[in-house]
Design an enzyme around this catalytic site. Structure first.
Site, PDB file in Angstrom:
ATOM      1  N   ASP A 109       0.854  -1.187   0.000  1.00 40.18           N
ATOM      2  CA  ASP A 109       0.000   0.000   0.000  1.00 40.18           C
ATOM      3  C   ASP A 109       0.895   1.243   0.000  1.00 40.18           C
ATOM      4  OD1 ASP A 109      -1.739   2.078   0.454  1.00 40.18           O
ATOM      5  OD2 ASP A 109      -2.438   1.364   2.407  1.00 40.18           O
ATOM      6  N   CYS A 167      24.686   8.433  12.860  1.00 39.95           N
ATOM      7  CA  CYS A 167      24.188   9.688  12.292  1.00 39.95           C
ATOM      8  C   CYS A 167      24.589  10.922  13.098  1.00 39.95           C
ATOM      9  CB  CYS A 167      22.670   9.635  12.170  1.00 39.95           C
ATOM     10  SG  CYS A 167      22.083   8.265  11.146  1.00 39.95           S
ATOM     11  N   SER A 211      22.534   6.231  16.256  1.00 37.74           N
ATOM     12  CA  SER A 211      22.284   4.921  16.854  1.00 37.74           C
ATOM     13  C   SER A 211      23.556   4.345  17.458  1.00 37.74           C
ATOM     14  CB  SER A 211      21.737   3.960  15.795  1.00 37.74           C
ATOM     15  OG  SER A 211      20.447   4.338  15.399  1.00 37.74           O
ATOM     16  N   GLU A 254      28.979   7.472   8.010  1.00 37.10           N
ATOM     17  CA  GLU A 254      28.995   6.069   8.402  1.00 37.10           C
ATOM     18  C   GLU A 254      29.056   5.173   7.170  1.00 37.10           C
ATOM     19  OE1 GLU A 254      24.977   4.416   9.690  1.00 37.10           O
ATOM     20  OE2 GLU A 254      24.756   6.514  10.289  1.00 37.10           O
ATOM     21  N   HIS A 277      16.913  15.086  13.525  1.00 38.37           N
ATOM     22  CA  HIS A 277      17.486  14.040  12.671  1.00 38.37           C
ATOM     23  C   HIS A 277      16.327  13.194  12.159  1.00 38.37           C
ATOM     24  CE1 HIS A 277      19.477  10.549  11.189  1.00 38.37           C
ATOM     25  NE2 HIS A 277      18.995   9.780  12.150  1.00 38.37           N
ATOM     26  N   SER A 326      14.901   0.835  17.823  1.00 38.71           N
ATOM     27  CA  SER A 326      15.567   2.076  17.443  1.00 38.71           C
ATOM     28  C   SER A 326      14.620   3.272  17.571  1.00 38.71           C
ATOM     29  CB  SER A 326      16.097   1.977  16.012  1.00 38.71           C
ATOM     30  OG  SER A 326      16.934   3.071  15.714  1.00 38.71           O
TER      31      SER A 326
END
Length: 388
Positions: free
Chosen positions: A29, A111, A308, A79, A233, A201
């Site tokens: 969808d 990040c 993270s 990263e 972020h 996360s």
């Protein structure tokens, strides 16, 4: 002495796939992508663009000869670096023709890397107010075809020039930060794609926001009503809203509407690009500054950075007189207008084009890439770039 962001540049590849097309091809969808994630388009990097070339193109937009002479520190947050030893900053330093009497270093913490660079830059400029620092936030978010993370891919770079007497945003001295060793998102050195526990996360992103925001309130005595906007972020554009809505309920209605409206404006560019890891927060800031005409001098802008693994930080700055005059709004609008929408089949073909990993030679055709700076090939384990 005020120290902060003097210039902001941004570059994203000339190819993109529409999220409705991707959803249809995957039998999903479309609302799951466009509403659930808040994504409209996803940048697709050709093989001739990597984090080095993306960053170089972003910085090339904003630097004049005086800047190049004054920059004596280049900090590259990423990263998705191209070498385990040589920093991406050294490549960019050469491609841009910067002052050789400079330090060039790569920073890594998911990040969060570019925010760490900004804080390092503030200290450097405090000691050397006649110098400038170039921060580069450049990444290619890559999870793989038909994977759960595919819809949150993206590619792009933000270049941030930090100086004394900044013309865009003077950064304030107080910032709050928090670190905890968690495994919500990571990429071992043997893997070309990341591993992520998506639900965990999301939870940690919000939890870290609460920790640094509450600490910031205690240290400054400020509340949400003091902010014209807060930029986040954005691994996907709904993520920041999930955090903001947990603290906005008790704020007066007028302030709620202002923060909600400015949050949506701050996500405009991210919705068209996708996740660019280290650059996502600063792309959100850029989107806000270039698309919200009601912002004014001395407005306070909050910034929430999250990487993270994990590190979070809340920082803030004040808009400077005439800041609108020093943005590259027309350049960025033209860049978006000139992008090419490609089919999902073409996107898949581009995605599967990779550089050799066995040391063999590969020369790339850069003529179809409109970027000024491109990756030209690999020979004897060494990358080469071209400046058109």
């Amino acid at each position: 002495m005020e120290i902060g962001i003097d210039k902001l540049g941004f570059y994203t590849p000339h190819l993109y796939v529409d999220m409705n097309d991707l959803a249809e091809e995957r039998g999903i969808d479309p609302g799951k992508f466009t509403v659930g994630l808040g994504q409209e388009e996803m940048a697709v990097p050709p093989i001739t663009q990597d984090p080095v070339s993306l960053a170089s193109n972003a910085a090339e937009q904003i630097l004049d000869e005086d800047d190049k002479d004054a920059i004596d520190l280049v900090l590259f947050g990423t990263e998705s670096g191209v070498d385990h030893s040589k920093s991406a900053a050294v490549y960019v330093h050469q491609l841009l023709g910067l002052n050789p009497k400079a330090r060039s270093v790569e920073l890594k913490q998911a990040c969060y890397g570019a925010t760490a660079g900004i804080q390092m830059a503030k200290g450097h400029i405090a000691l050397h107010p006649d110098k400038k620092v170039l921060i580069l936030a450049s990444d290619i978010a890559r999870y793989g075809l038909n994977t759960p993370g595919e819809s949150t891919q993206g590619a792009g770079a933000v270049a941030i020039l930090v100086s004394a007497s900044p013309r865009l945003l003077a950064l304030e001295s107080t910032s709050t930060y928090y670190t905890a060793d968690i495994m919500d998102f990571w990429r071992p050195v043997y893997s070309s794609t990341a591993f992520v526990d998506g639900k965990y996360s999301n939870e940690q992103y919000i939890a870290f926001f609460h920790k640094v925001w509450e600490d910031y309130q205690e240290q400054t005595g400020r509340s949400l009503t003091d902010f014209a906007a807060i930029a986040f972020h954005l691994p996907y554009t709904k993520m920041g809203w999930k955090a903001l809505r947990t603290v906005i309920e008790d704020v007066p209605e007028e302030a709620q509407e202002r923060l909600k409206n400015n949050y949506q404006i701050s996500t405009k560019y991210n919705r068209q690009v996708g996740n660019i890891y280290t650059g996502s927060l600063y792309l959100s800031l850029l989107s806000l500054l270039e698309n919200q005409d009601e912002l004014k001098e001395a407005d306070i802008i909050g910034l929430y950075s999250y990487g993270s693994g994990a590190v979070g930080e809340f920082l803030s700055g004040k808009l400077q007189p005439g800041f609108k005059e020093h943005l590259q709004t027309a350049v960025h609008q033209t860049m978006f207008e000139n992008r090419e929408r490609i089919s999902v089949a073409t996107y898949e073909d581009v995605f599967e084009q990779t550089l050799p990993t066995d040391g063999s030679e590969k020369q790339l055709q850069t003529s179809e890439d409109p970027a000024k700076i491109c990756l030209a090939g690999v020979n004897d384990h060494m990358r080469s770039y071209v400046v058109k």
